[in-house]
Design a protein around this motif. Structure first.
Motif, PDB file in Angstrom:
ATOM      1  N   LEU A 153     -60.805 -33.645  42.391  1.00  0.00           N
ATOM      2  CA  LEU A 153     -61.031 -32.516  43.290  1.00  0.00           C
ATOM      3  C   LEU A 153     -62.440 -31.948  43.200  1.00  0.00           C
ATOM      4  CD1 LEU A 153     -57.665 -30.696  42.569  1.00  0.00           C
ATOM      5  CD2 LEU A 153     -58.301 -31.766  44.750  1.00  0.00           C
ATOM      6  N   LEU A 154     -63.147 -32.268  42.131  1.00  0.00           N
ATOM      7  CA  LEU A 154     -64.467 -31.704  41.904  1.00  0.00           C
ATOM      8  C   LEU A 154     -65.570 -32.641  42.354  1.00  0.00           C
ATOM      9  CD1 LEU A 154     -63.861 -30.294  38.303  1.00  0.00           C
ATOM     10  CD2 LEU A 154     -64.018 -28.952  40.411  1.00  0.00           C
ATOM     11  N   ASP A 155     -66.598 -32.061  42.974  1.00  0.00           N
ATOM     12  CA  ASP A 155     -67.806 -32.835  43.277  1.00  0.00           C
ATOM     13  C   ASP A 155     -68.451 -33.257  41.950  1.00  0.00           C
ATOM     14  OD1 ASP A 155     -70.032 -33.249  45.596  1.00  0.00           O
ATOM     15  OD2 ASP A 155     -70.992 -32.733  43.690  1.00  0.00           O
ATOM     16  N   PRO A 156     -69.008 -34.456  41.883  1.00  0.00           N
ATOM     17  CA  PRO A 156     -69.630 -34.896  40.620  1.00  0.00           C
ATOM     18  C   PRO A 156     -70.665 -33.923  40.078  1.00  0.00           C
ATOM     19  CG  PRO A 156     -69.436 -36.737  42.139  1.00  0.00           C
ATOM     20  CD  PRO A 156     -69.053 -35.509  42.914  1.00  0.00           C
ATOM     21  N   ASP A 157     -71.350 -33.200  40.976  1.00  0.00           N
ATOM     22  CA  ASP A 157     -72.392 -32.264  40.563  1.00  0.00           C
ATOM     23  C   ASP A 157     -71.940 -30.810  40.677  1.00  0.00           C
ATOM     24  OD1 ASP A 157     -74.293 -34.343  40.100  1.00  0.00           O
ATOM     25  OD2 ASP A 157     -74.600 -34.482  42.265  1.00  0.00           O
ATOM     26  N   VAL A 158     -70.654 -30.577  40.593  1.00  0.00           N
ATOM     27  CA  VAL A 158     -70.127 -29.219  40.734  1.00  0.00           C
ATOM     28  C   VAL A 158     -70.805 -28.250  39.763  1.00  0.00           C
ATOM     29  CG1 VAL A 158     -68.241 -29.673  39.104  1.00  0.00           C
ATOM     30  CG2 VAL A 158     -67.998 -27.841  40.798  1.00  0.00           C
ATOM     31  N   VAL A 159     -70.990 -27.019  40.233  1.00  0.00           N
ATOM     32  CA  VAL A 159     -71.578 -25.965  39.411  1.00  0.00           C
ATOM     33  C   VAL A 159     -70.542 -24.847  39.250  1.00  0.00           C
ATOM     34  CG1 VAL A 159     -73.370 -24.199  39.236  1.00  0.00           C
ATOM     35  CG2 VAL A 159     -73.921 -26.465  40.165  1.00  0.00           C
ATOM     36  N   PHE A 160     -70.325 -24.435  38.006  1.00  0.00           N
ATOM     37  CA  PHE A 160     -69.421 -23.343  37.678  1.00  0.00           C
ATOM     38  C   PHE A 160     -70.257 -22.198  37.126  1.00  0.00           C
ATOM     39  CE2 PHE A 160     -67.338 -21.047  34.256  1.00  0.00           C
ATOM     40  CZ  PHE A 160     -66.103 -20.687  34.771  1.00  0.00           C
ATOM     41  N   ARG A 161     -70.084 -20.997  37.709  1.00  0.00           N
ATOM     42  CA  ARG A 161     -70.787 -19.809  37.228  1.00  0.00           C
ATOM     43  C   ARG A 161     -69.754 -18.736  36.909  1.00  0.00           C
ATOM     44  NH1 ARG A 161     -74.456 -21.395  41.670  1.00  0.00           N
ATOM     45  NH2 ARG A 161     -72.842 -20.535  43.039  1.00  0.00           N
ATOM     46  N   ILE A 210     -67.077 -28.775  49.968  1.00  0.00           N
ATOM     47  CA  ILE A 210     -67.903 -29.655  50.795  1.00  0.00           C
ATOM     48  C   ILE A 210     -67.332 -31.060  50.716  1.00  0.00           C
ATOM     49  CG2 ILE A 210     -70.209 -30.632  51.126  1.00  0.00           C
ATOM     50  CD1 ILE A 210     -71.380 -28.096  49.938  1.00  0.00           C
ATOM     51  N   ASP A 211     -67.102 -31.664  51.875  1.00  0.00           N
ATOM     52  CA  ASP A 211     -66.521 -33.012  51.930  1.00  0.00           C
ATOM     53  C   ASP A 211     -65.217 -33.095  51.138  1.00  0.00           C
ATOM     54  OD1 ASP A 211     -68.595 -33.898  53.542  1.00  0.00           O
ATOM     55  OD2 ASP A 211     -69.805 -34.564  51.842  1.00  0.00           O
ATOM     56  N   GLU A 212     -64.412 -32.032  51.258  1.00  0.00           N
ATOM     57  CA  GLU A 212     -63.087 -31.963  50.643  1.00  0.00           C
ATOM     58  C   GLU A 212     -63.131 -32.034  49.112  1.00  0.00           C
ATOM     59  OE1 GLU A 212     -59.874 -33.990  52.530  1.00  0.00           O
ATOM     60  OE2 GLU A 212     -60.906 -34.112  54.443  1.00  0.00           O
ATOM     61  N   ARG A 213     -64.265 -31.653  48.562  1.00  0.00           N
ATOM     62  CA  ARG A 213     -64.375 -31.511  47.115  1.00  0.00           C
ATOM     63  C   ARG A 213     -65.023 -30.168  46.803  1.00  0.00           C
ATOM     64  NH1 ARG A 213     -66.102 -37.064  43.936  1.00  0.00           N
ATOM     65  NH2 ARG A 213     -64.192 -38.233  44.366  1.00  0.00           N
ATOM     66  N   ILE A 214     -64.715 -29.656  45.632  1.00  0.00           N
ATOM     67  CA  ILE A 214     -65.246 -28.354  45.233  1.00  0.00           C
ATOM     68  C   ILE A 214     -66.646 -28.541  44.659  1.00  0.00           C
ATOM     69  CG2 ILE A 214     -64.946 -26.419  43.656  1.00  0.00           C
ATOM     70  CD1 ILE A 214     -61.895 -26.961  43.862  1.00  0.00           C
ATOM     71  N   ALA A 215     -67.628 -27.937  45.333  1.00  0.00           N
ATOM     72  CA  ALA A 215     -69.019 -28.082  44.914  1.00  0.00           C
ATOM     73  C   ALA A 215     -69.497 -26.921  44.053  1.00  0.00           C
ATOM     74  CB  ALA A 215     -69.925 -28.212  46.146  1.00  0.00           C
ATOM     75  N   GLU A 216     -68.888 -25.747  44.229  1.00  0.00           N
ATOM     76  CA  GLU A 216     -69.279 -24.580  43.440  1.00  0.00           C
ATOM     77  C   GLU A 216     -68.048 -23.735  43.155  1.00  0.00           C
ATOM     78  OE1 GLU A 216     -72.696 -22.341  44.614  1.00  0.00           O
ATOM     79  OE2 GLU A 216     -73.616 -24.022  45.655  1.00  0.00           O
ATOM     80  N   ILE A 217     -68.006 -23.176  41.954  1.00  0.00           N
ATOM     81  CA  ILE A 217     -66.955 -22.247  41.551  1.00  0.00           C
ATOM     82  C   ILE A 217     -67.632 -21.010  40.979  1.00  0.00           C
ATOM     83  CG2 ILE A 217     -64.945 -21.864  40.074  1.00  0.00           C
ATOM     84  CD1 ILE A 217     -64.602 -24.898  39.910  1.00  0.00           C
ATOM     85  N   ASP A 218     -67.292 -19.852  41.522  1.00  0.00           N
ATOM     86  CA  ASP A 218     -67.868 -18.598  41.059  1.00  0.00           C
ATOM     87  C   ASP A 218     -66.750 -17.701  40.550  1.00  0.00           C
ATOM     88  OD1 ASP A 218     -70.687 -18.982  41.710  1.00  0.00           O
ATOM     89  OD2 ASP A 218     -70.010 -19.007  43.793  1.00  0.00           O
ATOM     90  N   LEU A 219     -66.754 -17.445  39.253  1.00  0.00           N
ATOM     91  CA  LEU A 219     -65.705 -16.681  38.588  1.00  0.00           C
ATOM     92  C   LEU A 219     -66.237 -15.301  38.210  1.00  0.00           C
ATOM     93  CD1 LEU A 219     -62.985 -16.336  37.072  1.00  0.00           C
ATOM     94  CD2 LEU A 219     -64.042 -17.546  35.137  1.00  0.00           C
ATOM     95  N   LEU A 220     -65.653 -14.272  38.795  1.00  0.00           N
ATOM     96  CA  LEU A 220     -66.061 -12.902  38.504  1.00  0.00           C
ATOM     97  C   LEU A 220     -65.068 -12.273  37.532  1.00  0.00           C
ATOM     98  CD1 LEU A 220     -67.919 -10.487  39.050  1.00  0.00           C
ATOM     99  CD2 LEU A 220     -66.398  -9.860  40.940  1.00  0.00           C
ATOM    100  N   GLY A 253     -55.809 -24.984  46.649  1.00  0.00           N
ATOM    101  CA  GLY A 253     -54.426 -24.985  46.186  1.00  0.00           C
ATOM    102  C   GLY A 253     -54.153 -26.123  45.220  1.00  0.00           C
ATOM    103  N   ALA A 254     -54.700 -27.295  45.523  1.00  0.00           N
ATOM    104  CA  ALA A 254     -54.539 -28.438  44.620  1.00  0.00           C
ATOM    105  C   ALA A 254     -55.253 -28.187  43.296  1.00  0.00           C
ATOM    106  CB  ALA A 254     -55.078 -29.702  45.285  1.00  0.00           C
ATOM    107  N   PHE A 255     -56.406 -27.542  43.352  1.00  0.00           N
ATOM    108  CA  PHE A 255     -57.145 -27.202  42.134  1.00  0.00           C
ATOM    109  C   PHE A 255     -56.329 -26.230  41.277  1.00  0.00           C
ATOM    110  CE2 PHE A 255     -59.950 -24.313  39.835  1.00  0.00           C
ATOM    111  CZ  PHE A 255     -60.771 -25.180  39.144  1.00  0.00           C
ATOM    112  N   LEU A 256     -55.719 -25.229  41.910  1.00  0.00           N
ATOM    113  CA  LEU A 256     -54.918 -24.267  41.170  1.00  0.00           C
ATOM    114  C   LEU A 256     -53.721 -24.944  40.514  1.00  0.00           C
ATOM    115  CD1 LEU A 256     -54.384 -21.369  40.319  1.00  0.00           C
ATOM    116  CD2 LEU A 256     -53.303 -20.970  42.549  1.00  0.00           C
TER     117      LEU A 256
END
Length: 294
Positions: free
Chosen positions: A198-206, A269-279, A181-184
């Protein structure tokens, strides 16, 4: 009762389990239903007198169909441009049953399905049938033309890949909802600094765009890169978004007058977004039904 009647009765009784196996194998409810149809046709050539455990026999049959489909799909996908994402299972919070969230996320989280797609078909089958459904290796071996011990090694290799990928969220659903919700909200306002938090330093977006590769980059890595893209393109996109449950985890769906245009899954993970998958693949979206929204 004839053989055909008995098989029909047993197949319907086992259908939910068989569909779950096929979805975890194929990452597509559409293809899972195709696999069940193929498996049903194959029962017409079987003799019920030779079957002592119909549930196990049907699971093995569906597994054989799925591994054939995976091998055929791998050869077709050699020319794929961009990322591939599974077809998600989506519901609104109004219709979601919270007590099912942990089981669903553990079994069919989008991140797990993405990792499974990177496995060779025999590894995927061995892992899914044994680790997710408890099928013994002496039944798995013949499906992949291996000994039981070799099938065990296939599952072990797959298990190491899954664990190494860190696909499982360690946040409960309410925490996931708060973070997403905070990310949105930050996406709507284009707040780069808040997105970084809000993002993990190594976040992956696909992003799976299907044939429309201009809609989004196929892959981004790192908080700065993802935050920059989101703060730039997010404000317009986010106006169409609403919270949802995507494969048992907190997610987002986007609707316009044309209908469903996007599904977004998150791994928190650990209250940060580690992966985002956009379809964004229009063909996959056309076949989706959002539970609770007709």
């Amino acid at each position: 009762m004839t053989d055909a009647q008995w098989f029909a009765e047993q197949f319907e009784a086992n259908r939910p389990h068989l569909r779950a196996v096929a979805y975890r194998m194929l990452g597509s409810l559409t293809e899972a239903d195709d696999a069940l149809q193929d498996a049903w046709i194959r029962t017409t050539r079987a003799d019920s007198r030779t079957i002592t455990n119909i549930g196990g026999w049907l699971t093995t049959l569906v597994g054989r169909v799925c591994i054939d489909m995976l091998r055929a799909r791998q050869s077709r996908r050699e020319s794929l441009v961009g990322s591939w994402l599974p077809e998600p299972v989506v519901s609104t919070y109004a219709t979601f049953e919270p007590e099912q969230s942990t089981l669903l996320a553990d079994a069919v989280g989008l991140a797990l399905l993405v990792v499974l797609e990177s496995l060779a078909p025999p590894e995927r089958l061995a892992f899914v049938l044994h680790d997710l459904f408890g099928v013994p290796f002496d039944e798995i071996g013949p499906i992949v033309d291996r000994t039981p011990e070799a099938a065990r090694q296939l599952a072990s290799r797959a298990r190491r890949r899954v664990r190494g990928a860190g696909t499982q969220p360690n946040a409960d659903l309410p925490t996931q909802r708060r973070v997403v919700g905070a990310f949105l909200a930050a996406s709507r306002s284009g707040d780069f600094d808040e997105l970084i938090k809000l993002l993990d330093p190594d976040v992956v977006f696909r992003a799976d765009t299907g044939t429309r590769t201009w809609l989004a980059p196929a892959r981004l890595t790192g908080a700065a890169e993802v935050a920059h893209h989101t703060s730039t393109h997010g404000p317009k996109f986010a106006t169409h978004c609403e919270p949802a449950v995507v494969n048992g985890a907190a997610g987002i769906i986007a609707r316009t007058g044309a209908g469903l245009v996007a599904v977004v899954g998150f791994t928190v993970i650990d209250e940060r977004i580690a992966e985002i998958d956009l379809l964004l693949d229009a063909d996959k979206l056309a076949g989706l039904t959002v539970s609770g929204r007709g």
